[in-house]
Scaffold this motif. Structure first.
Motif, PDB file in Angstrom:
ATOM      1  N   ASN A  95       9.619   9.830   2.230  1.00  0.00           N
ATOM      2  CA  ASN A  95       9.897   8.412   2.049  1.00  0.00           C
ATOM      3  C   ASN A  95       8.600   7.644   2.279  1.00  0.00           C
ATOM      4  OD1 ASN A  95      12.182   7.118   1.250  1.00  0.00           O
ATOM      5  ND2 ASN A  95      13.103   7.017   3.283  1.00  0.00           N
ATOM      6  N   VAL A  96       8.242   6.751   1.374  1.00  0.00           N
ATOM      7  CA  VAL A  96       7.025   5.958   1.499  1.00  0.00           C
ATOM      8  C   VAL A  96       7.382   4.495   1.294  1.00  0.00           C
ATOM      9  CG1 VAL A  96       4.746   5.525   0.521  1.00  0.00           C
ATOM     10  CG2 VAL A  96       5.617   7.856   0.624  1.00  0.00           C
ATOM     11  N   THR A  97       6.823   3.623   2.123  1.00  0.00           N
ATOM     12  CA  THR A  97       7.043   2.190   1.985  1.00  0.00           C
ATOM     13  C   THR A  97       5.780   1.558   1.428  1.00  0.00           C
ATOM     14  OG1 THR A  97       8.502   2.255   3.911  1.00  0.00           O
ATOM     15  CG2 THR A  97       7.677   0.094   3.236  1.00  0.00           C
ATOM     16  N   LEU A  98       5.930   0.811   0.311  1.00  0.00           N
ATOM     17  CA  LEU A  98       4.793   0.155  -0.325  1.00  0.00           C
ATOM     18  C   LEU A  98       5.131  -1.298  -0.622  1.00  0.00           C
ATOM     19  CD1 LEU A  98       3.811   2.860  -2.971  1.00  0.00           C
ATOM     20  CD2 LEU A  98       2.645   2.377  -0.832  1.00  0.00           C
ATOM     21  N   ASP A  99       4.103  -2.123  -0.607  1.00  0.00           N
ATOM     22  CA  ASP A  99       4.242  -3.513  -1.017  1.00  0.00           C
ATOM     23  C   ASP A  99       4.706  -3.536  -2.470  1.00  0.00           C
ATOM     24  OD1 ASP A  99       2.510  -5.706  -2.634  1.00  0.00           O
ATOM     25  OD2 ASP A  99       3.141  -6.529  -0.692  1.00  0.00           O
ATOM     26  N   GLU A 100       5.655  -4.419  -2.796  1.00  0.00           N
ATOM     27  CA  GLU A 100       6.219  -4.434  -4.147  1.00  0.00           C
ATOM     28  C   GLU A 100       5.179  -4.794  -5.205  1.00  0.00           C
ATOM     29  OE1 GLU A 100       8.272  -8.873  -4.218  1.00  0.00           O
ATOM     30  OE2 GLU A 100       9.504  -7.132  -3.768  1.00  0.00           O
ATOM     31  N   GLY A 101       4.191  -5.593  -4.839  1.00  0.00           N
ATOM     32  CA  GLY A 101       3.111  -5.920  -5.783  1.00  0.00           C
ATOM     33  C   GLY A 101       2.279  -4.694  -6.115  1.00  0.00           C
ATOM     34  N   LEU A 103       3.274  -1.574  -5.838  1.00  0.00           N
ATOM     35  CA  LEU A 103       4.149  -0.690  -6.594  1.00  0.00           C
ATOM     36  C   LEU A 103       4.199  -1.111  -8.067  1.00  0.00           C
ATOM     37  CD1 LEU A 103       5.971   1.753  -6.268  1.00  0.00           C
ATOM     38  CD2 LEU A 103       7.851   0.201  -5.773  1.00  0.00           C
ATOM     39  N   SER A 104       4.261  -2.396  -8.312  1.00  0.00           N
ATOM     40  CA  SER A 104       4.277  -2.914  -9.679  1.00  0.00           C
ATOM     41  C   SER A 104       2.971  -2.572 -10.405  1.00  0.00           C
ATOM     42  CB  SER A 104       4.492  -4.428  -9.660  1.00  0.00           C
ATOM     43  OG  SER A 104       4.447  -4.948 -10.953  1.00  0.00           O
ATOM     44  N   GLU A 105       1.846  -2.696  -9.704  1.00  0.00           N
ATOM     45  CA  GLU A 105       0.552  -2.350 -10.315  1.00  0.00           C
ATOM     46  C   GLU A 105       0.477  -0.870 -10.640  1.00  0.00           C
ATOM     47  OE1 GLU A 105      -3.058  -3.988  -9.699  1.00  0.00           O
ATOM     48  OE2 GLU A 105      -2.365  -5.784  -8.661  1.00  0.00           O
ATOM     49  N   ILE A 106       0.987  -0.019  -9.753  1.00  0.00           N
ATOM     50  CA  ILE A 106       1.019   1.420 -10.023  1.00  0.00           C
ATOM     51  C   ILE A 106       1.845   1.691 -11.275  1.00  0.00           C
ATOM     52  CG2 ILE A 106       1.880   3.655  -9.192  1.00  0.00           C
ATOM     53  CD1 ILE A 106       1.159   2.671  -6.331  1.00  0.00           C
ATOM     54  N   ASP A 107       2.982   1.028 -11.386  1.00  0.00           N
ATOM     55  CA  ASP A 107       3.867   1.240 -12.531  1.00  0.00           C
ATOM     56  C   ASP A 107       3.239   0.800 -13.857  1.00  0.00           C
ATOM     57  OD1 ASP A 107       5.775   2.317 -10.857  1.00  0.00           O
ATOM     58  OD2 ASP A 107       7.001   0.491 -10.767  1.00  0.00           O
ATOM     59  N   THR A 108       2.300  -0.153 -13.803  1.00  0.00           N
ATOM     60  CA  THR A 108       1.661  -0.597 -15.051  1.00  0.00           C
ATOM     61  C   THR A 108       0.655   0.412 -15.582  1.00  0.00           C
ATOM     62  OG1 THR A 108      -0.103  -1.836 -13.948  1.00  0.00           O
ATOM     63  CG2 THR A 108       1.919  -3.048 -14.493  1.00  0.00           C
ATOM     64  N   ILE A 109       0.155   1.295 -14.719  1.00  0.00           N
ATOM     65  CA  ILE A 109      -0.847   2.256 -15.179  1.00  0.00           C
ATOM     66  C   ILE A 109      -0.385   3.704 -15.131  1.00  0.00           C
ATOM     67  CG2 ILE A 109      -2.774   0.740 -14.602  1.00  0.00           C
ATOM     68  CD1 ILE A 109      -3.278   2.530 -12.152  1.00  0.00           C
ATOM     69  N   SER A 110       0.790   3.949 -14.581  1.00  0.00           N
ATOM     70  CA  SER A 110       1.273   5.328 -14.486  1.00  0.00           C
ATOM     71  C   SER A 110       2.789   5.367 -14.630  1.00  0.00           C
ATOM     72  CB  SER A 110       0.869   5.929 -13.127  1.00  0.00           C
ATOM     73  OG  SER A 110       1.405   7.226 -12.984  1.00  0.00           O
ATOM     74  N   ASN A 111       3.264   6.389 -15.299  1.00  0.00           N
ATOM     75  CA  ASN A 111       4.714   6.557 -15.406  1.00  0.00           C
ATOM     76  C   ASN A 111       5.228   7.582 -14.394  1.00  0.00           C
ATOM     77  OD1 ASN A 111       3.739   8.876 -16.534  1.00  0.00           O
ATOM     78  ND2 ASN A 111       4.854   8.700 -18.460  1.00  0.00           N
ATOM     79  N   ASN A 112       4.356   8.009 -13.494  1.00  0.00           N
ATOM     80  CA  ASN A 112       4.724   8.985 -12.473  1.00  0.00           C
ATOM     81  C   ASN A 112       4.145   8.523 -11.137  1.00  0.00           C
ATOM     82  OD1 ASN A 112       4.914  11.173 -10.721  1.00  0.00           O
ATOM     83  ND2 ASN A 112       4.428  12.686 -12.287  1.00  0.00           N
ATOM     84  N   ARG A 113       4.930   7.810 -10.358  1.00  0.00           N
ATOM     85  CA  ARG A 113       4.448   7.272  -9.081  1.00  0.00           C
ATOM     86  C   ARG A 113       3.970   8.376  -8.143  1.00  0.00           C
ATOM     87  NH1 ARG A 113       9.463   3.212  -7.776  1.00  0.00           N
ATOM     88  NH2 ARG A 113       8.940   1.596  -9.297  1.00  0.00           N
ATOM     89  N   SER A 114       4.764   9.412  -8.002  1.00  0.00           N
ATOM     90  CA  SER A 114       4.403  10.492  -7.078  1.00  0.00           C
ATOM     91  C   SER A 114       3.092  11.156  -7.477  1.00  0.00           C
ATOM     92  CB  SER A 114       5.514  11.541  -7.026  1.00  0.00           C
ATOM     93  OG  SER A 114       6.683  11.004  -6.471  1.00  0.00           O
ATOM     94  N   GLY A 115       2.954  11.434  -8.765  1.00  0.00           N
ATOM     95  CA  GLY A 115       1.714  12.045  -9.248  1.00  0.00           C
ATOM     96  C   GLY A 115       0.518  11.147  -9.032  1.00  0.00           C
ATOM     97  N   PHE A 116       0.693   9.859  -9.298  1.00  0.00           N
ATOM     98  CA  PHE A 116      -0.386   8.900  -9.098  1.00  0.00           C
ATOM     99  C   PHE A 116      -0.806   8.852  -7.637  1.00  0.00           C
ATOM    100  CE2 PHE A 116      -1.956   4.749  -7.910  1.00  0.00           C
ATOM    101  CZ  PHE A 116      -2.963   4.540  -8.834  1.00  0.00           C
ATOM    102  N   LEU A 117       0.176   8.747  -6.738  1.00  0.00           N
ATOM    103  CA  LEU A 117      -0.137   8.665  -5.304  1.00  0.00           C
ATOM    104  C   LEU A 117      -0.780   9.955  -4.802  1.00  0.00           C
ATOM    105  CD1 LEU A 117       3.027   6.763  -4.033  1.00  0.00           C
ATOM    106  CD2 LEU A 117       0.705   5.857  -4.304  1.00  0.00           C
ATOM    107  N   ALA A 118      -0.319  11.101  -5.298  1.00  0.00           N
ATOM    108  CA  ALA A 118      -0.911  12.381  -4.884  1.00  0.00           C
ATOM    109  C   ALA A 118      -2.362  12.468  -5.352  1.00  0.00           C
ATOM    110  CB  ALA A 118      -0.094  13.539  -5.439  1.00  0.00           C
TER     111      ALA A 118
END
Length: 131
Positions: A95-101, A103-118
């Motif tokens: 479980n990871v807690t992130l600021d929604e802003g 998270l939104s920026e991550i979603d604009t450049i990646s379709n895989n949050r877990s992969g991006f964060l790793a």
């Protein structure tokens, strides 16, 4: 988790930055204004290259021997070093807690949050270990 070390060749020609290439990964190159910056960039470039290969299901090559790489160096080679790669182990859900802003920026450049964060975590770990 497994760690593999690949040779990195640092070159410098007159009037150029320090370039880094990986004999085992043709096309994976980077550079830096200083040799320190080049080494830091080398860790990030190799980590990103290996991440993409693994995502594509490609098999990683066995590392070349440093002795062979040194024997193939030329006059522009200023150093040969080892760059570590940490191969992922068994995937574990957390479980990871992130600021929604953010998270939104991550979603604009990646379709895989877990992969991006790793990938971001691996790059930051390599950067900190190299400095």
């Amino acid at each position: 988790m497994t760690k593999i070390y690949y040779p990195a060749v640092i070159d410098k020609d007159a009037d150029s930055d320090f370039g880094v290439r990986f004999p085992d990964f043709p096309g994976c190159v980077t550079a830096g204004f200083t040799i320190e910056e080049a080494i830091l960039n080398a860790h990030e470039a190799l980590a990103g290259h290996v991440d993409m290969m693994m995502a594509d299901g490609d098999v990683l090559p066995d590392p070349s021997s440093l002795q062979d790489v040194i024997a193939d160096s030329d006059l522009s080679t200023v150093a040969v070093t080892l760059a570590p790669i940490i191969l992922p182990g068994k995937v574990k859900r957390v479980n990871v807690t992130l600021d929604e802003g953010l998270l939104s920026e991550i979603d604009t450049i990646s379709n895989n949050r877990s992969g991006f964060l790793a990938q971001a975590a691996r790059a930051e770990i390599a950067r900190r270990k190299a400095s």
